[in-house]
Design an enzyme around this catalytic site. Structure first.
Site, PDB file in Angstrom:
ATOM      1  N   CYS A   1      -8.893  -8.542   4.751  1.00 13.97           N
ATOM      2  CA  CYS A   1      -7.789  -9.488   5.018  1.00 13.97           C
ATOM      3  C   CYS A   1      -6.949  -9.027   6.212  1.00 13.97           C
ATOM      4  O   CYS A   1      -5.724  -9.248   6.255  1.00 13.97           O
ATOM      5  CB  CYS A   1      -6.903  -9.698   3.794  1.00 13.97           C
ATOM      6  SG  CYS A   1      -7.789 -10.344   2.385  1.00 13.97           S
TER       7      CYS A   1
ATOM      8  N   GLN B   1       0.817  -1.225   0.000  1.00 13.15           N
ATOM      9  CA  GLN B   1       0.000   0.000   0.000  1.00 13.15           C
ATOM     10  C   GLN B   1       0.847   1.269   0.000  1.00 13.15           C
ATOM     11  O   GLN B   1       0.308   2.369   0.136  1.00 13.15           O
ATOM     12  CB  GLN B   1      -0.930   0.013   1.229  1.00 13.15           C
ATOM     13  CG  GLN B   1      -1.899  -1.142   1.284  1.00 13.15           C
ATOM     14  CD  GLN B   1      -2.910  -1.131   0.129  1.00 13.15           C
ATOM     15  OE1 GLN B   1      -3.100  -0.130  -0.562  1.00 13.15           O
ATOM     16  NE2 GLN B   1      -3.561  -2.266  -0.084  1.00 13.15           N
TER      17      GLN B   1
END
Ligand code: C6P
Length: 425
Positions: free
Chosen positions: A383, A222
């Protein structure tokens, strides 16, 4: 509503591309999918942490590869194979520059962040771990940076330790220092959290680990789309990322590893292309990076990833970062002011993602209703089930941003949340 009318970014706030003035509107035009309508409404794409959209040069590069250069790599003397190999290896050099790795052999193509972490868990950690040893991760890891460590620590009689966080979604750094002990064999840490948006102070955390001689892996899934990453100045030993989260194709990603460590590590998988010689008695392995790339790779994916890097590196990333920060701050401000909306986490430094829950509806219902207004967000545990458990929620709604998002995308989300309240009031 046209794309032009949705922008709140003026040319004065423009971003430069290769010396030319280009605003976010003109960058949006590079992404054909952003022209789509969904359920009769203009698409407002706020699920960039799951995957980013692809600009035309990436789509073109993949098309070019299949139309003009499709052949297997490293295997044949014919011209097409040579050209495919040049494109594939050329893209590796671009990844090297993108992450500022010292050498291109330190870049291993993988399917994505998940495979990169599994490679390190199985080839680096597993042979080194002894009973009583520890691997240190954090409380905000994606399952991809939890499960591989559970597998190898269980197998080797080692222990998985977790750096705790506070209710803001910041890691407790004094606890981190305490957890770095003579037993710690590796720190594996998320650079930017996908469910909270926390940007961890990784440079300082790496420095603390390295002061004790402990190797560090960063999960950069990310981070790479939002910030410039320099693995040499960070001083990490491994860095994992996925192409599809940085405007490139799915099915390809990169593991950076320090050459010295990669040299020592056994292969992750066996097969074609990763060998020097094979007899039924014995196999010797190819040099880096090929030792870790068994089988026909995702050549088109690598070419597309190279195009994504060219695209990103030609942008004025500093001003795009400022633009994105403005949009994310605006999202936080608007969502905080919304009745019945509760933000999950408010980290000291945030990038990309804002998670929230609504009093009146389950996150999945929120996602379904805002989708009717053309707004794409992700809902669920992302997740990161331990993060959900920590905050005592089964799921969150998550808006996640890329540089092509604008304040008006946030406005569209907030208006769609009013619909949710109406339906569930
Ligand atoms: N997060 C999300 O919606 P892969 O699937 O291998 O490309 O990336 C896995 C991964 C690892 N670490 C972090 C921090 C991630 O965010 C992800 C992927 C997506 O948040 C899909 S679950």
């Amino acid at each position: 509503m046209t794309t032009a009318s949705r922008s709140t970014v003026s040319r004065a706030e423009a971003t430069g591309r290769a010396g030319h003035v280009a605003d976010v509107e003109s960058l949006r035009a590079d992404f054909p999918i952003l022209e789509r309508t969904i359920n009769g409404q203009p698409l407002v794409y706020l699920d960039n942490a799951a995957t980013t959209q692809k600009p035309r040069p990436v789509i073109e590069a993949v098309r070019w590869y299949y139309e003009e250069t499709n052949a297997n790599v490293h295997r044949a003397v014919h011209t097409l194979s040579q050209q495919a190999t040049a494109a594939y290896e050329g893209a590796r050099a671009k990844v090297q520059r993108f992450l500022n790795a010292a050498e291109s052999r330190e870049i291993i193509y993988v399917r994505g962040t998940t495979e990169a972490i599994n490679l390190v868990a199985h080839s680096f950690a597993r042979p080194r771990l002894r009973p009583g040893d520890e691997v240190l991760i954090s409380a905000m890891e994606h399952h991809s940076n939890i499960v591989p460590w559970q597998i190898v620590t269980a197998e080797r009689g080692a222990t998985l330790r977790v750096i705790p966080m506070d209710r803001s979604g910041d890691l407790l750094l004094d606890r981190y220092v305490d957890l770095l002990t003579d037993r710690t064999r590796l720190v594996s840490l998320v650079h930017v959290s996908n469910s909270l948006g926390t940007v961890n102070p990784v440079a300082e955390m790496i420095r603390q680990a390295k002061a004790r001689g402990i190797p560090v892996l960063l999960d950069g899934a990310q981070a790479v789309a939002h910030h410039r990453v320099d693995v040499q100045s960070l001083g990490c030993d491994f860095y994992a990322c996925s192409s599809h989260k940085m405007f490139g194709p799915t099915g390809i990603g990169a593991l950076y590893g320090r050459a010295e460590l990669l040299e020592e590590m056994p292969p992750f998988q066996g097969g074609g292309d990763m060998i020097r010689s094979v007899t039924f008695e014995q196999t010797t392995y190819a040099v880096l990076p090929h030792k870790f790339e068994a089988g026909t790779p995702h050549i088109a994916g690598a070419v597309g990833l190279g195009a994504a890097i060219d695209y990103l590196m030609a942008l004025d990333r500093d001003s795009l970062e400022r633009h994105e920060a403005d949009v994310v701050d605006y999202a936080v401000e608007r969502l905080r002011a919304e009745p019945g909306v509760r933000l999950i986490g408010c980290p000291t430094r945030r990038t990309g993602a804002v998670s929230f829950v609504m009093d009146c509806a389950h996150a999945h219902d929120v996602g379904t209703i805002v989708d009717q207004a053309g707004v794409a967000i992700r809902t669920g545990h992302h997740c990161t089930q331990p993060v959900m458990d920590f905050f005592g929620v089964p799921a969150t709604a998550r808006a996640s941003f890329a540089f092509y998002n604008t304040r008006s995308d946030v406005d569209a989300l907030v208006s769609a949340l009013a619909r949710v309240r109406k339906v569930f009031a």
